[in-house]
Design a protein around this motif. Structure first.
Motif, PDB file in Angstrom:
ATOM      1  N   PHE A 133      -1.038   3.832   2.466  1.00 43.84           N
ATOM      2  CA  PHE A 133      -1.084   4.589   1.201  1.00 43.84           C
ATOM      3  C   PHE A 133      -0.776   6.059   1.474  1.00 43.84           C
ATOM      4  O   PHE A 133       0.037   6.663   0.759  1.00 43.84           O
ATOM      5  N   ALA A 140       0.831  -1.206   0.000  1.00 42.47           N
ATOM      6  CA  ALA A 140       0.000   0.000   0.000  1.00 42.47           C
ATOM      7  C   ALA A 140       0.867   1.258   0.000  1.00 42.47           C
ATOM      8  O   ALA A 140       0.520   2.270  -0.609  1.00 42.47           O
ATOM      9  N   GLY A 147       0.942   4.302  -2.736  1.00 44.05           N
ATOM     10  CA  GLY A 147       0.894   5.734  -2.417  1.00 44.05           C
ATOM     11  C   GLY A 147       2.014   6.498  -3.094  1.00 44.05           C
ATOM     12  O   GLY A 147       1.806   7.580  -3.648  1.00 44.05           O
ATOM     13  N   GLN A 193      -5.996  -1.325   7.297  1.00 46.33           N
ATOM     14  CA  GLN A 193      -5.419   0.031   7.335  1.00 46.33           C
ATOM     15  C   GLN A 193      -4.513   0.332   6.144  1.00 46.33           C
ATOM     16  O   GLN A 193      -3.484   0.993   6.282  1.00 46.33           O
ATOM     17  N   TRP A 194      -4.942  -0.159   4.976  1.00 44.35           N
ATOM     18  CA  TRP A 194      -4.132   0.097   3.797  1.00 44.35           C
ATOM     19  C   TRP A 194      -4.161   1.566   3.389  1.00 44.35           C
ATOM     20  O   TRP A 194      -3.234   2.071   2.780  1.00 44.35           O
ATOM     21  N   ASN A 195      -5.254   2.232   3.733  1.00 49.11           N
ATOM     22  CA  ASN A 195      -5.306   3.668   3.420  1.00 49.11           C
ATOM     23  C   ASN A 195      -4.255   4.437   4.217  1.00 49.11           C
ATOM     24  O   ASN A 195      -3.699   5.422   3.732  1.00 49.11           O
TER      25      ASN A 195
END
Lengths: 148, 148, 148, 148, 148, 148, 148, 148
Positions: free
Chosen positions: H93, E92, E96, H88-90
């Motif tokens: 990211f 991830a 980003g 919690q990949w956001n």
């Protein structure tokens, strides 16, 4: 490979002198169109005549910009030659573009222009007086060898 | 707020004319030091004399660059004025910097310089002939109102 | 080498005409997928059908963007052709992208669209009327030679 | 504070509707000059008439670009409205500029344009159908509150 | 040539499947070191042991970053694979980085992760379910041909 | 291909040791001019003598900057070696440039300088003690293989 | 307003002298933490002790980097002071960062360091010998007035 | 003023703890929408329902991106909190975006996640275990004062 763009004065053989003196070095030289008549008329010759000289000039300058932008943007070193005559605002403009893009700038000019060119010179990494000096710089940059 | 940098010729009152004609507009004007003597001597006056005029000029040009770089980099619009006299290579250099940084460029010059300035003009969004025209552009840009 | 991206109208042979007329020049041409059906359906054909036409279109447009982004970002010159029919908003969008990325933009369009395209044209270095004119510009930019 | 640029169609009150519906929010709105006649004629009204309509348009488009460039470059969010009529290539061009600059893009358009706008929509973070939806997005973005 | 970086899960053969299915295409693939033990220990194996596992990990992650940074920065397309197991925060994180650098992002993941990956997916130009779909996208991007 | 710039100390054979230990790897190494006398005198040797040592040094440093700027800007990895002697501020300066340009930085130095170099080290992805360690890092980055 | 970052030597009162001599000017000064003990120990004091001095230093240097990065990135002018003692590699590193970010760099140092600092000086717009000279430059840049 | 973006876990009061502990400091905090339901449904609540959960999520994630992009782009410091639960990949990211944009990154997480977060941690300037530690870092960065 070093990419060198040779901007400015088009009425003497300074470009050829530099290129010849750099014989054997891994340099790709680029330059604007140096055929004065073609450079002035390219816009209207291709895209149609303009009765108003202002737009005649504009059309040509924009077509030439396709070449000069690419030449400066891809260069490692931009050499700008100021000759003895003419306003040469395009040369100073190219120097400004080169400086803002972070290019290594070399100015080639005679001492009687030193004061008038002081802002341009202050953005340069070298102020040379002869094509031979420019070639010696390029040779040193690539090989580490100084002139004998 | 519009930030406008006024570059170039320093011997006439064109800057004051533009600023006065923009009265009431939300504009922050900036400019180089226009005191000719101070601008020429700032380097040696502060950092010590140089026997060689070349380095005298260099020292001054570098100190002035602290101001002009910031002025151009922070500007939305760069107006470059070419006067009737002198080489004015620093003006063309500033225009090149402004163009490479993507600033909106307005050139203020007389028609007899049109051909010599064609590359600079081709990078501009407007070529004006009078300070009043420049002010009218700035007023239109901010308010959408044209001169009566 | 000059990298040229040919954006816009896909129903006539203007790309082939330019490429043919540039024969012998050191140019790498790129373009979007010009197979209309494939371009419309690529998203769902690969990634699965969508009952809603909006997402059907979105999926395809995003897959095509992988190609067009790269094509424009790597180009020195972006030629955008507006044809006689259709909204052609993707062509104008590509022109905006090219302009913001500092690419040299050439617009190819007919005079009856001049007013509607005035903002796009104002960001271009040339407005051409025929594929031959575009090719002549590219030839001049690379060789300095004008059409006879 | 959120800076929002409202680009595109100028014949309906969509800008006013969004601004009114955002009452109380910390938003600075900007937009092009929406007085159609002034926008078309600003170049020649200030800088002198042009007999050729092409250059008449060019002069105006370049003066307007001073405002639109700044507006888009300073924006956090660019809303581009496509109306029912006209080519609106300047709107699509603005969307391309906004996308290339990494701005958050919101497209405001009706479903019958979905297919023609699919490439523009694919670059957007939201496709809205009404000014109210745009305002609700802006309100949510700033406050985290959804419409009741 | 298309440069494709294959980031993420290292315990299945998805990379090999994509590469094989792209046989004959002008693609340069890159990837992180996929030898799990080497990747974990590279820092201490070369630069000396660390009694504290935190710094053991840090040393390795920094050495690996030399490779992954270059791989992502030079890529046109970044494919990020999320597998069934593990936290996969590095995947991830790579997504980003790729998104912020303006790379074309393709996410390869199964539907049960759709909600957890919604922010990552929203930055992607395609969400694929199988290596074959990724290969079909790459083939279409380069050739304009859809799977039969 | 990995481009590696070897900056810093010029009185030992560390560059040769790294290059030799990387035999067979796809690496292009670059470095400043390491001939101390040539490096010190290149400015005046080519562009004319300066009675003031300050400007003698300045002229040389600016000519050398043509080479070092290009070397660092084109590098993927910048290795900066701090030796046992001298101030070596140019090495730390190069490290700052490399860091600001987002290059992967490897510092090669002995433990007795750890505290004095802590800010430089904190910007690096590896702090190595021997040329062999640097070579092992480069080999691992390219091949994924750790030293036996 | 001019934003000035004061980097380098922390054992004399040069910062205070510059700030005092700039009294009345519109300048915002910033600087690193100049409490030597706090600067050395901030990492472990907040984030926990490290038995290994190398990581003790690393933790502190990284926390300090939060402040110094912001200070340099937001500055218009970066003044770097080299004192008589210590390696001061962090000062040279800051100068490199400032240079690569295009900041106006002023070096404050004594003549006996001229040769060792020649590469750093060559990236500067001024080399000053006293805090008073730095203040005079800043005053001139903002007001155009030279010292009496 | 220091701008701090607080990214990641939304089910505990860590944001409030940091903000409270920074009382009196010149910090502007920003964060994503932390109302879980609003964040999940914002897209469809404003822009219309989607029968397919994938596009339901996409619409919401894109609207939220308007806020998070701005928050991260304008931040000096990005704090990313990884909690005990969820993918919690956001968060990871966001850490990748922050890193690629050159932001100062602080990771807030517990030791049991150290190995899984090693690549993220390696891009951070601090790895903190408690909100209090984050606040102490921010206080030190702004004031130079360490916790008593």
């Amino acid at each position: 490979m070093l990419r060198v763009y040779l901007s400015g004065e088009i009425h003497t053989s300074w470009r050829e002198e530099i290129i010849e003196a750099c014989d054997g070095l891994d340099i790709a030289f680029d330059a604007p169109v140096t055929d004065h008549a073609a450079s002035d008329d390219c816009g209207v010759a291709i895209l149609g005549a303009e009765p108003n000289k202002f737009w005649h000039d504009r059309k040509g300058a924009m077509v030439n910009a396709i070449r000069t932008r690419k030449g400066i943007e891809e260069a490692d070193v931009v050499v700008v030659r100021f000759g003895e005559k003419y306003k040469q605002w395009n040369a100073a403009f190219d120097a400004g573009v080169a400086s803002a893009l972070g290019k290594s700038l070399i100015v080639l000019q005679q001492p009687d222009h030193d004061h008038a060119l002081k802002e341009v010179d202050a953005a340069a990494l070298a102020v040379a007086r002869t094509p031979a000096e420019v070639a010696q710089i390029l040779r040193y940059v690539l090989t580490g060898k100084l002139p004998a």
